[in-house]
Design a protein around this motif. Structure first.
Motif, PDB file in Angstrom:
ATOM      1  N   GLY A   1       0.984  -1.361  -0.132  1.00  0.00           N
ATOM      2  CA  GLY A   1       0.062  -0.091  -0.113  1.00  0.00           C
ATOM      3  C   GLY A   1       0.739   1.344   0.049  1.00  0.00           C
ATOM      4  O   GLY A   1       0.307   2.250  -0.256  1.00  0.00           O
ATOM      5  N   GLN A   2       2.239   1.239   0.260  1.00  0.00           N
ATOM      6  CA  GLN A   2       2.928   2.331   0.226  1.00  0.00           C
ATOM      7  C   GLN A   2       3.424   2.768  -1.027  1.00  0.00           C
ATOM      8  O   GLN A   2       3.441   1.729  -2.136  1.00  0.00           O
ATOM      9  CB  GLN A   2       4.161   2.069   1.180  1.00  0.00           C
ATOM     10  CG  GLN A   2       5.045   3.297   1.385  1.00  0.00           C
ATOM     11  CD  GLN A   2       6.144   2.861   2.431  1.00  0.00           C
ATOM     12  OE1 GLN A   2       6.374   1.867   2.550  1.00  0.00           O
ATOM     13  NE2 GLN A   2       6.786   3.902   2.944  1.00  0.00           N
ATOM     14  N   ARG A   3       3.604   4.019  -1.328  1.00  0.00           N
ATOM     15  CA  ARG A   3       4.173   4.538  -2.569  1.00  0.00           C
ATOM     16  C   ARG A   3       5.563   5.347  -2.318  1.00  0.00           C
ATOM     17  O   ARG A   3       5.757   5.977  -1.259  1.00  0.00           O
ATOM     18  CB  ARG A   3       3.087   5.327  -3.344  1.00  0.00           C
ATOM     19  CG  ARG A   3       2.811   6.703  -2.662  1.00  0.00           C
ATOM     20  CD  ARG A   3       1.435   7.251  -3.564  1.00  0.00           C
ATOM     21  NE  ARG A   3       0.789   8.344  -2.854  1.00  0.00           N
ATOM     22  CZ  ARG A   3       0.024   8.322  -1.938  1.00  0.00           C
ATOM     23  NH1 ARG A   3      -0.528   7.229  -1.433  1.00  0.00           N
ATOM     24  NH2 ARG A   3      -0.342   9.339  -1.415  1.00  0.00           N
ATOM     25  N   ALA A   4       6.214   5.538  -3.267  1.00  0.00           N
ATOM     26  CA  ALA A   4       7.462   6.373  -3.002  1.00  0.00           C
ATOM     27  C   ALA A   4       7.854   6.983  -4.603  1.00  0.00           C
ATOM     28  O   ALA A   4       7.532   6.507  -5.668  1.00  0.00           O
ATOM     29  CB  ALA A   4       8.664   5.624  -2.763  1.00  0.00           C
ATOM     30  N   LEU A   5       8.521   8.294  -4.563  1.00  0.00           N
ATOM     31  CA  LEU A   5       8.826   8.949  -5.707  1.00  0.00           C
ATOM     32  C   LEU A   5      10.476   8.243  -5.773  1.00  0.00           C
ATOM     33  O   LEU A   5      11.305   8.549  -5.101  1.00  0.00           O
ATOM     34  CB  LEU A   5       9.005  10.210  -5.580  1.00  0.00           C
ATOM     35  CG  LEU A   5       9.547  11.109  -6.905  1.00  0.00           C
ATOM     36  CD1 LEU A   5       8.766  10.823  -8.064  1.00  0.00           C
ATOM     37  CD2 LEU A   5       9.482  12.523  -6.458  1.00  0.00           C
ATOM     38  N   VAL A   6      10.596   7.674  -6.911  1.00  0.00           N
ATOM     39  CA  VAL A   6      11.936   7.040  -7.264  1.00  0.00           C
ATOM     40  C   VAL A   6      12.823   7.849  -8.036  1.00  0.00           C
ATOM     41  O   VAL A   6      12.391   7.869  -9.240  1.00  0.00           O
ATOM     42  CB  VAL A   6      11.833   5.294  -7.455  1.00  0.00           C
ATOM     43  CG1 VAL A   6      13.156   4.757  -7.876  1.00  0.00           C
ATOM     44  CG2 VAL A   6      10.928   4.552  -6.547  1.00  0.00           C
ATOM     45  N   PRO A   7      13.994   8.239  -7.677  1.00  0.00           N
ATOM     46  CA  PRO A   7      14.710   8.906  -8.587  1.00  0.00           C
ATOM     47  C   PRO A   7      15.240   8.065  -9.644  1.00  0.00           C
ATOM     48  O   PRO A   7      15.672   7.087  -9.419  1.00  0.00           O
ATOM     49  CB  PRO A   7      15.692   9.529  -7.730  1.00  0.00           C
ATOM     50  CG  PRO A   7      15.936   8.818  -6.508  1.00  0.00           C
ATOM     51  CD  PRO A   7      14.410   8.156  -6.418  1.00  0.00           C
ATOM     52  N   THR A   8      15.770   8.572 -10.750  1.00  0.00           N
ATOM     53  CA  THR A   8      16.536   8.047 -11.989  1.00  0.00           C
ATOM     54  C   THR A   8      17.527   8.706 -12.072  1.00  0.00           C
ATOM     55  O   THR A   8      18.319   8.070 -13.006  1.00  0.00           O
ATOM     56  CB  THR A   8      15.389   8.133 -13.429  1.00  0.00           C
ATOM     57  OG1 THR A   8      15.404   9.462 -13.652  1.00  0.00           O
ATOM     58  CG2 THR A   8      14.223   7.445 -12.939  1.00  0.00           C
ATOM     59  N   GLY A   9      17.867   9.727 -11.635  1.00  0.00           N
ATOM     60  CA  GLY A   9      19.171  10.340 -11.804  1.00  0.00           C
ATOM     61  C   GLY A   9      19.367  11.084 -13.136  1.00  0.00           C
ATOM     62  O   GLY A   9      20.355  11.493 -13.494  1.00  0.00           O
ATOM     63  N   LEU A  10      18.136  11.272 -13.853  1.00  0.00           N
ATOM     64  CA  LEU A  10      18.194  11.933 -15.260  1.00  0.00           C
ATOM     65  C   LEU A  10      17.057  12.994 -15.205  1.00  0.00           C
ATOM     66  O   LEU A  10      16.229  13.299 -14.564  1.00  0.00           O
ATOM     67  CB  LEU A  10      17.816  10.721 -16.121  1.00  0.00           C
ATOM     68  CG  LEU A  10      18.438   9.249 -16.128  1.00  0.00           C
ATOM     69  CD1 LEU A  10      17.627   8.355 -17.159  1.00  0.00           C
ATOM     70  CD2 LEU A  10      19.743   9.382 -16.415  1.00  0.00           C
ATOM     71  N   ARG A  11      17.624  13.704 -16.411  1.00  0.00           N
ATOM     72  CA  ARG A  11      16.771  14.759 -16.904  1.00  0.00           C
ATOM     73  C   ARG A  11      16.738  14.557 -18.420  1.00  0.00           C
ATOM     74  O   ARG A  11      17.659  14.104 -18.987  1.00  0.00           O
ATOM     75  CB  ARG A  11      17.394  16.191 -16.709  1.00  0.00           C
ATOM     76  CG  ARG A  11      17.277  16.660 -15.275  1.00  0.00           C
ATOM     77  CD  ARG A  11      17.814  18.090 -14.985  1.00  0.00           C
ATOM     78  NE  ARG A  11      18.091  18.221 -13.555  1.00  0.00           N
ATOM     79  CZ  ARG A  11      17.419  19.275 -13.138  1.00  0.00           C
ATOM     80  NH1 ARG A  11      16.582  20.257 -13.833  1.00  0.00           N
ATOM     81  NH2 ARG A  11      17.164  19.453 -11.661  1.00  0.00           N
ATOM     82  N   ILE A  12      15.703  14.934 -19.184  1.00  0.00           N
ATOM     83  CA  ILE A  12      15.469  14.614 -20.462  1.00  0.00           C
ATOM     84  C   ILE A  12      14.817  15.670 -21.437  1.00  0.00           C
ATOM     85  O   ILE A  12      14.215  16.531 -20.585  1.00  0.00           O
ATOM     86  CB  ILE A  12      14.662  13.292 -20.820  1.00  0.00           C
ATOM     87  CG1 ILE A  12      13.206  13.487 -20.206  1.00  0.00           C
ATOM     88  CG2 ILE A  12      15.201  12.025 -20.089  1.00  0.00           C
ATOM     89  CD1 ILE A  12      12.227  12.380 -20.498  1.00  0.00           C
ATOM     90  N   GLU A  13      15.361  15.740 -22.585  1.00  0.00           N
ATOM     91  CA  GLU A  13      14.944  16.674 -23.398  1.00  0.00           C
ATOM     92  C   GLU A  13      13.976  16.039 -24.507  1.00  0.00           C
ATOM     93  O   GLU A  13      14.619  15.465 -25.289  1.00  0.00           O
ATOM     94  CB  GLU A  13      15.916  17.600 -24.149  1.00  0.00           C
ATOM     95  CG  GLU A  13      15.425  18.817 -24.989  1.00  0.00           C
ATOM     96  CD  GLU A  13      16.545  19.714 -25.608  1.00  0.00           C
ATOM     97  OE1 GLU A  13      16.453  20.000 -26.560  1.00  0.00           O
ATOM     98  OE2 GLU A  13      17.597  19.861 -24.648  1.00  0.00           O
TER      99      GLU A  13
END
Length: 151
Positions: A46-58
């Motif tokens: 039932g838990q959620r999280a924001l998982v980073p990818t270490g990326l920025r995209i254009e």
């Protein structure tokens, strides 16, 4: 082929691969967790999280990137994305994070470098919304949820 420019966030682990298609017929490119210090994230049911990818995209104008769940994680562990498909707009340049939800019944650990979602590049058409006095008739009419059959 559409080119998506990618840069790594400051401090991101450069050994984590960029999004990639795992087969020649794949529609989605797998994207991986890039967790600070190589840590992991534990998700209770039932838990959620924001998982980073270490990326920025254009993303080029006229396209979006849809963020979708990976079917294996969904089937085997109940891991999904609550806003699927998520949309990344062409004018967004911030960090790429993936909202992950544990809809399963067991604790699930997201490890550094693990494939957590897939990215699908899609064309976008913008519409002109116009106020009207009437709408055209159809056989369905105003029939809503379940009106065309079971479910």
């Amino acid at each position: 082929m559409v080119a998506i420019r990618v840069i790594r966030e400051e401090g991101a682990d450069p050994s984590v691969p960029l999004p990639s298609y795992e087969t020649t017929g794949a529609a989605g490119a797998d994207v991986r967790a890039n967790l600070p210090g190589g840590a992991s994230i534990t998700l209770e049911p039932g838990q959620r999280a924001l998982v980073p990818t270490g990326l920025r995209i254009e993303i080029p104008q006229g396209f979006e990137v849809q963020v979708r769940p990976r079917s294996g994680l969904a089937l085997k562990h109940g891991i999904t994305l609550p806003n699927a498909p998520g949309t990344i707009d062409s004018d967004y340049r911030g960090p790429l994070g993936v909202i992950v939800l544990n809809a399963g019944q067991e604790v699930f650990e997201i490890t550094h470098g693990e494939r957590i979602a897939q990215l699908v590049v899609a064309p976008v058409v913008q519409a002109a919304f116009e106020a009207a006095d009437t709408l055209s008739d159809t056989a369905r009419g105003a029939g809503g949820f379940g009106s065309t059959g079971r479910g």
